[in-house]
Design a protein around this motif. Structure first.
Motif, short mmCIF file in Angstrom:
data_model
loop_
_atom_site.label_atom_id
_atom_site.label_comp_id
_atom_site.label_asym_id
_atom_site.label_seq_id
_atom_site.Cartn_x
_atom_site.Cartn_y
_atom_site.Cartn_z
N GLY A 192 5.54 -0.19 12.70
CA GLY A 192 4.15 0.16 11.80
C GLY A 192 2.64 0.47 12.93
N SER A 193 1.71 -0.24 12.50
CA SER A 193 0.53 0.07 13.05
C SER A 193 0.50 -1.07 14.51
N GLN A 231 3.82 -8.43 9.24
CA GLN A 231 3.15 -7.46 8.60
C GLN A 231 1.78 -7.30 8.73
N THR A 243 10.06 0.27 5.06
CA THR A 243 8.62 0.67 5.57
C THR A 243 7.94 -0.57 5.82
N MET A 299 7.81 4.48 10.39
CA MET A 299 6.40 4.67 9.73
C MET A 299 5.79 5.87 10.78
N ASP A 346 -0.44 6.27 4.98
CA ASP A 346 0.46 6.17 5.97
C ASP A 346 1.91 6.01 5.45
N THR A 382 3.90 -2.71 5.84
CA THR A 382 2.66 -2.67 4.80
C THR A 382 1.45 -1.73 5.61
N ALA A 383 1.13 -0.91 4.87
CA ALA A 383 0.15 0.12 5.60
C ALA A 383 -0.78 0.62 4.35
N HIS A 384 -1.62 1.57 4.92
CA HIS A 384 -2.55 2.40 3.78
C HIS A 384 -1.56 3.45 3.05
N PRO A 394 3.24 -2.55 0.47
CA PRO A 394 2.17 -3.79 0.90
C PRO A 394 2.08 -4.64 -0.35
N LEU A 421 -2.95 -5.68 5.42
CA LEU A 421 -3.31 -4.71 4.43
C LEU A 421 -2.64 -4.76 3.13
#
Length: 370
Positions: free
Chosen positions: A278-279, A136, A89, A64, A96, A91-93, A126, A139
């Motif tokens: 990820g985040s 995750q 990937t 990511m 991103d 889950t994200a906006h 997502p 989001l």
């Protein structure tokens, strides 16, 4: 013209074991049985390279992040016998996710000789359930074909995970399949009936079977029960932490082409410590990767260790190899990978009798293991 390489050993061909020679350049040119024992015995074990359809990171980097980290990840996993993979990937906006896909697109387009082939993208979120996020972030959103097409235009999505019970996901499955995307069910709070309906609509797999989905209650069977009853394919993480050996054996009996993935994170190949997923931040300790809450969050598994784990459960080596090579290739409809036969890509992993990696070749290029 390049002179073909020749390796001698016990070769797992598409039709079974052969003791002899395999000749290859970028592709396998010939496999020849021989009774020559001049090398002092049967020689090493030569298997098809591993194909990992669920990889988030490795060597301290997370996909990511975007940029050129996909090459670092592909180099890291190649040293453990993975010759092809899907970059996965989180889950994200959307912005991103697009950043990650741009980085993956570059690695998909051009493979350098020191890395595994990046076959495409596994979009894990997502489009999942807020009730079954697992590791995750919260989001999750409902999928639209417009958004999927935008993402698919950035980098080719080969596999997409969704929760079939969310919104209009069931109706989207045939459209996703028409784009050439394999739809997998995962991170789902759906029922058995939701799973069966999704399979009938064209879904073809299950994401990290048993994890992040409803299970096998005999009164209210869930998504895992739909997999055990009806699936031809499903992925499973065989690190012996995500799934109990008894459940792995159950899945092996029920799902003909059960295949294995690592769900590897940035912590793969790294010492204990804190890493990105990820985040979020995850913690590796004693080989296990968890969120701060203690929940499992991907793994630090490599495919060579996955092979050894399967053999430790009683699978013979050829069966274990199929679940790391042939079946994931078949799932993506790749008939020139995941098997050793004439004109297949020369993706090979050479093992010693203890199943430790000795040499790796990706499309004929030898990978430096150190």
């Amino acid at each position: 013209m390049t002179t073909p390489r020749v390796l001698h050993g016990r070769i797992l061909t598409a039709t079974g074991w052969v003791r002899g020679n395999i000749e290859f350049d970028q592709r396998v040119r010939r496999i020849r049985a021989t009774h020559d024992d001049a090398d002092g015995g049967d020689g090493p074990l030569i298997l098809p390279g591993f194909i990992d359809l669920h990889v988030h990171g490795g060597a301290g980097v997370d996909l990511m992040q975007g940029g050129d980290v996909a090459r670092t990840v592909a180099r890291t996993h190649a040293r453990h016998g993975t010759t092809a993979l899907l970059g996965t990937t989180m889950t994200a906006h959307e912005d991103d996710i697009v950043q990650a896909l741009h980085g993956l697109a570059d690695a998909i387009a051009i493979r350098t000789p020191d890395m595994a082939r990046v076959l495409g993208v596994h979009l894990e979120g997502p489009y999942i359930s807020l009730e079954r996020l697992g590791a995750q972030p919260p989001l999750a959103i409902e999928a639209t074909m417009a958004q999927v097409r935008r993402l698919h235009a950035v980098a080719p999505i080969r596999v997409l995970t969704l929760a079939p019970e969310v919104g209009q996901h069931l109706a989207l499955i045939p459209q996703l399949v028409a784009l050439g995307i394999r739809v997998q069910l995962g991170h789902s709070a759906g029922s058995y009936e939701d799973g069966v309906a999704a399979l009938q609509a064209g879904a073809s797999g299950f994401t990290h079977l048993f994890n992040g989905m409803t299970g096998l209650d005999h009164y209210r069977p869930g998504i895992a029960a739909a997999a055990l009853a009806h699936a031809e394919y499903a992925e499973l993480i065989p690190d012996l932490q995500h799934v109990h050996p008894g459940a792995i054996r159950t899945a092996l009996r029920a799902i003909p082409r059960l295949y294995c993935v690592t769900d590897a994170t940035a912590a793969t190949g790294m010492p204990d410590g804190e890493y990105a997923l990820g985040s979020q931040r995850v913690h590796k300790c004693l080989g296990c990767v968890r969120l701060g809450t203690g929940s499992l969050a991907g793994s630090a598994l490599t495919m060579d260790q996955a092979l050894r784990n399967l053999v430790s459960l009683g699978l013979d080596l050829a069966d274990a190899s199929d679940r790391l090579s042939r079946y994931p290739a078949d799932y993506l409809d790749l008939h020139d990978r995941g098997r050793l036969q004439a004109e297949a890509w020369a993706d090979l992993v050479v093992l010693d009798p203890q199943l430790q990696v000795q040499r790796v070749f990706v499309e004929g290029d030898e990978i430096a293991l150190a």
